[in-house]
Design a protein around this motif. Structure first.
Motif, short mmCIF file in Angstrom:
data_model
loop_
_atom_site.label_atom_id
_atom_site.label_comp_id
_atom_site.label_asym_id
_atom_site.label_seq_id
_atom_site.Cartn_x
_atom_site.Cartn_y
_atom_site.Cartn_z
N PHE A 69 0.83 -1.20 -0.04
CA PHE A 69 0.17 -0.09 0.12
C PHE A 69 1.05 1.19 0.02
CE2 PHE A 69 -3.39 2.18 2.74
CZ PHE A 69 -3.67 3.13 1.71
N LEU A 70 1.92 1.38 0.86
CA LEU A 70 2.65 2.38 1.15
C LEU A 70 3.62 2.57 -0.27
CD1 LEU A 70 3.79 4.74 2.89
CD2 LEU A 70 5.41 3.02 3.88
N ALA A 71 4.12 1.53 -0.89
CA ALA A 71 4.72 1.72 -2.04
C ALA A 71 4.01 2.21 -3.32
CB ALA A 71 5.31 0.18 -2.61
N VAL A 72 2.80 1.84 -3.28
CA VAL A 72 1.84 2.62 -4.32
C VAL A 72 1.76 3.83 -4.25
CG1 VAL A 72 -0.49 2.43 -5.29
CG2 VAL A 72 0.82 0.30 -4.98
N MET A 73 1.48 4.10 -2.95
CA MET A 73 1.13 5.77 -2.68
C MET A 73 2.38 6.70 -2.92
SD MET A 73 -2.06 5.31 -2.36
CE MET A 73 -2.18 7.22 -2.12
N LEU A 74 3.48 6.14 -2.45
CA LEU A 74 4.70 6.78 -2.48
C LEU A 74 5.20 7.09 -3.95
CD1 LEU A 74 6.84 5.51 0.36
CD2 LEU A 74 5.71 7.66 0.30
N ALA A 75 5.07 5.99 -4.82
CA ALA A 75 5.15 6.23 -6.19
C ALA A 75 4.17 7.23 -6.84
CB ALA A 75 4.85 4.80 -6.93
N ALA A 238 2.93 -8.53 -0.44
CA ALA A 238 3.03 -7.51 -1.41
C ALA A 238 1.79 -7.30 -2.37
CB ALA A 238 4.32 -7.27 -2.28
N ALA A 239 1.54 -8.48 -3.10
CA ALA A 239 0.39 -8.49 -3.99
C ALA A 239 -0.87 -8.01 -3.43
CB ALA A 239 0.19 -9.95 -4.55
#
Length: 326
Positions: A69-75, A238-239
């Motif tokens: 979730f955090l990876a998507v939002m930071l991207a 992660a998925a």
């Protein structure tokens, strides 16, 4: 992790902004398709989480989910910064409320995962649809709303549907069924806080804060239950984060094309997908009693959506508004 209907129904657009159909054009068919697609994503995320909770603790699964979730939002924040569109998603006009919302979401996620570990996917999902009842109750002290007798009646009917599924006092009752109910309570709290934030922070800001707050809280908790995952478990965790984030994002887009009263009926297809995935991957088959409970919950939710639509329809010239009582 959460039912689409409870995710979107209670959140009203800020009155200071133009109606979305006026901005984007009312495209109900596109909105319906997007909502149905979102339910596939969210049900898949739940089914995958149930599989992983059989191998790792719920806290660790939630932490892996929040990593995605955090990876998507930071991207997304990085892309936004490069395109130089608007203010930073990290800057909030209501940081305290954002933290409260993030805490409520983490609590809801942990309790939902704990329920998934024991209960069938369809049953857990159906019980979680009780959250609009809690929104009705919380909106009075927190938002100062007035709730009419008909909306209260719909809320109690929805609660009856949950009781039919849970079956307290019978041999079919499982104490684990209380977990998604409490999860729905925390989710309702997050929705009510979202109403207070709405109009001050952009949706991307709210999602980014939720990702950060949840990740930090779970990072404190996860060392106490840590079991080093293998690469396959990391990939699955992660998925789960990517799939659930995509599902919620699709919901947000869907509600920009059609009103809630149009889309809510199709959001209940999430229970269908949850039942299908539960059967395919875990061999669980919902019984007739659960089916009856689901119908009662859906009927309550649909009536609540109808009352929401009626409350927000502008009164004809010369007719006084109803004062918000539903």
């Amino acid at each position: 992790m959460t039912p689409v209907a409870s995710l979107t129904l209670p959140i009203a657009a800020p009155s200071a902004r133009p109606a979305l159909p006026a901005l984007l054009g009312d495209q109900p068919l596109r909105g319906i398709v997007l909502v149905v697609v979102s339910t596939v994503f969210l049900s898949s995320s739940d089914a995958t989480a149930k599989y992983l909770t059989g191998q790792l603790s719920g806290i660790e699964v939630a932490w892996l989910r929040y990593v995605g979730f955090l990876a998507v939002m930071l991207a997304a924040a990085l892309v936004r910064a490069q395109m130089k569109r608007g203010a930073s998603p990290f800057r909030s006009a209501r940081p305290g409320l954002q933290v409260v919302r993030g805490i409520a979401l983490v609590a809801s996620s942990l309790l939902f995962l704990a329920g998934l570990r024991v209960l069938p996917v369809a049953e857990t999902t159906a019980i979680a649809f009780v959250s609009p009842i809690f929104v009705t109750a919380l909106s009075i002290p927190v938002l100062g709303e007035k709730v009419g007798a008909r909306r209260w009646a719909a809320a109690f009917v929805g609660l009856l549907g949950v009781l039919i599924i849970v079956r307290p006092g019978t041999g079919a009752f499982q104490t684990a069924a209380l977990l998604p109910i409490v999860s729905a309570l925390f989710w309702a709290g997050a929705l009510v806080v979202t109403r207070k934030i709405n109009g001050y922070d952009a949706p991307q800001t709210t999602m980014t804060w939720s990702a950060i707050v949840g990740f930090l809280i779970l990072s404190v908790l996860v060392p106490f239950v840590w079991e080093t995952p293998n690469l396959n478990q990391v990939a699955i965790g992660a998925a789960i984060g990517f799939i659930s984030t995509a599902g919620h994002w699709i919901v947000t887009i869907a509600y920009r094309h059609a009103p809630a009263s149009t889309l809510v009926p199709f959001s209940y297809s999430q229970i269908i997908w949850a039942g299908l995935l539960g059967f395919l991957f875990f061999g669980t088959v919902p019984d007739a009693v659960m089916g009856l409970g689901v119908l009662v919950i859906c009927g309550s939710g649909l009536y609540t959506a109808h009352r929401e639509r009626m409350r927000r329809v502008p009164a004809p010239t010369g007719v006084l508004p109803a004062g918000g009582v539903r």
